[in-house]
Design a protein around this motif. Structure first.
Motif, short mmCIF file in Angstrom:
data_model
loop_
_atom_site.label_atom_id
_atom_site.label_comp_id
_atom_site.label_asym_id
_atom_site.label_seq_id
_atom_site.Cartn_x
_atom_site.Cartn_y
_atom_site.Cartn_z
N ALA A 129 53.49 48.64 29.53
CA ALA A 129 52.22 49.22 29.10
C ALA A 129 51.59 50.03 30.22
O ALA A 129 51.03 51.12 29.98
N GLU A 130 51.67 49.53 31.45
CA GLU A 130 51.11 50.24 32.59
C GLU A 130 51.84 51.57 32.80
O GLU A 130 51.21 52.60 33.04
N LEU A 131 53.15 51.55 32.68
CA LEU A 131 53.93 52.78 32.84
C LEU A 131 53.61 53.78 31.73
O LEU A 131 53.46 54.98 31.99
N LYS A 132 53.49 53.29 30.52
CA LYS A 132 53.16 54.16 29.39
C LYS A 132 51.81 54.83 29.61
O LYS A 132 51.63 56.02 29.36
N GLY A 133 50.85 54.05 30.13
CA GLY A 133 49.53 54.60 30.43
C GLY A 133 49.55 55.67 31.51
O GLY A 133 48.66 56.51 31.58
N LEU A 134 50.59 55.66 32.33
CA LEU A 134 50.76 56.68 33.38
C LEU A 134 51.62 57.85 32.91
O LEU A 134 51.94 58.73 33.69
N GLY A 135 52.01 57.83 31.62
CA GLY A 135 52.84 58.91 31.09
C GLY A 135 54.30 58.78 31.49
O GLY A 135 55.03 59.78 31.51
N LEU A 136 54.74 57.56 31.77
CA LEU A 136 56.12 57.32 32.18
C LEU A 136 56.84 56.49 31.14
O LEU A 136 56.22 55.75 30.38
N ARG A 137 58.15 56.62 31.11
CA ARG A 137 58.98 55.81 30.23
C ARG A 137 59.60 54.70 31.05
O ARG A 137 59.61 54.76 32.28
N SER A 138 60.14 53.70 30.34
CA SER A 138 60.78 52.60 31.06
C SER A 138 62.01 52.13 30.32
O SER A 138 62.15 52.33 29.12
N THR A 139 62.90 51.54 31.08
CA THR A 139 64.05 50.84 30.55
C THR A 139 64.18 49.58 31.39
O THR A 139 63.68 49.55 32.52
N ALA A 140 64.79 48.56 30.83
CA ALA A 140 64.88 47.29 31.57
C ALA A 140 66.33 46.87 31.78
O ALA A 140 67.18 47.12 30.94
N ALA A 141 66.56 46.26 32.91
CA ALA A 141 67.85 45.66 33.23
C ALA A 141 67.57 44.22 33.63
O ALA A 141 66.73 43.96 34.49
N THR A 142 68.24 43.27 32.97
CA THR A 142 67.99 41.86 33.30
C THR A 142 68.92 41.39 34.41
O THR A 142 70.04 41.85 34.54
N VAL A 143 68.39 40.47 35.21
CA VAL A 143 69.08 39.95 36.38
C VAL A 143 68.92 38.43 36.40
O VAL A 143 67.84 37.93 36.13
N VAL A 183 61.45 54.88 34.47
CA VAL A 183 61.45 53.89 35.54
C VAL A 183 62.27 52.69 35.06
O VAL A 183 62.06 52.19 33.96
N VAL A 184 63.21 52.26 35.88
CA VAL A 184 64.01 51.07 35.55
C VAL A 184 63.28 49.83 36.06
O VAL A 184 62.92 49.75 37.23
N LEU A 185 63.03 48.90 35.14
CA LEU A 185 62.42 47.62 35.49
C LEU A 185 63.54 46.59 35.58
O LEU A 185 64.27 46.37 34.61
N ARG A 186 63.70 45.99 36.74
CA ARG A 186 64.67 44.90 36.87
C ARG A 186 63.90 43.60 36.63
O ARG A 186 62.98 43.29 37.39
N VAL A 187 64.28 42.91 35.56
CA VAL A 187 63.53 41.72 35.15
C VAL A 187 64.42 40.49 35.14
O VAL A 187 65.62 40.56 34.89
N SER A 188 63.81 39.36 35.41
CA SER A 188 64.51 38.08 35.40
C SER A 188 64.92 37.72 33.98
O SER A 188 64.15 37.94 33.04
N ASP A 189 66.12 37.16 33.86
CA ASP A 189 66.53 36.69 32.54
C ASP A 189 66.10 35.24 32.30
O ASP A 189 66.42 34.65 31.28
N GLY A 190 65.38 34.64 33.28
CA GLY A 190 64.86 33.28 33.10
C GLY A 190 65.92 32.21 33.22
O GLY A 190 65.76 31.11 32.73
#
Length: 133
Positions: free
Chosen positions: A15-29, A56-63
């Motif tokens: 949501a923060e990236l979208k508000g800045l006019g940026l796109r995102s994709t996620a990679a889980t780790v 912007v690539v978001l590297r996120v925990s897979d928990g």
């Protein structure tokens, strides 16, 4: 300039990236110790100038995390280690064992090294003295 997003949950970061006019994709780790979908890092990194519309690539925990090796630890230390690593469903059982010190951790189920969700059940077995009849 890309703001720091590490520590945020994925939805908030997106949501923060979208508000800045940026796109995102996620990679889980799989890193352990972090709740699922918590942002670890970004690419590009925080503080980097990025053009509008960039992804912007978001590297996120897979928990998930590997179950630690606790055999040989004192029961209290083994329980604390599991809590410190954020395993949330730890059950403790005793087993009669005359060869091991009282309250020594014997094993876990699933076994040490098995990668599981942080909210998966983990059973810790510890030694008690045999009952002599």
């Amino acid at each position: 300039m890309l703001p720091p997003l590490a520590g945020l949950d994925r939805a908030t970061a997106e949501a923060e990236l979208k508000g800045l006019g940026l796109r995102s994709t996620a990679a889980t780790v799989t890193v352990g110790r972090l709740p699922a979908l918590q942002v670890l890092t970004t690419d590009p990194g925080a503080g980097t100038e990025v053009p509008a519309g960039a992804t912007v690539v978001l590297r996120v925990s897979d928990g998930r995390a590997p179950v630690p090796a606790v055999a040989g630890l004192a029961r209290a230390d083994a329980e604390q280690l599991l809590r410190d690593l954020h395993f949330t469903k730890v059950t403790v059982f005793s087993e009669q064992d005359g060869t091991k010190p009282l309250n020594q951790a014997l094993r876990t189920d699933p076994p040490a090294g098995t990668v599981v969700s942080l909210d998966a059940p983990v059973t810790l077995w510890f030694a008690i003295r045999p009952v002599i009849r």
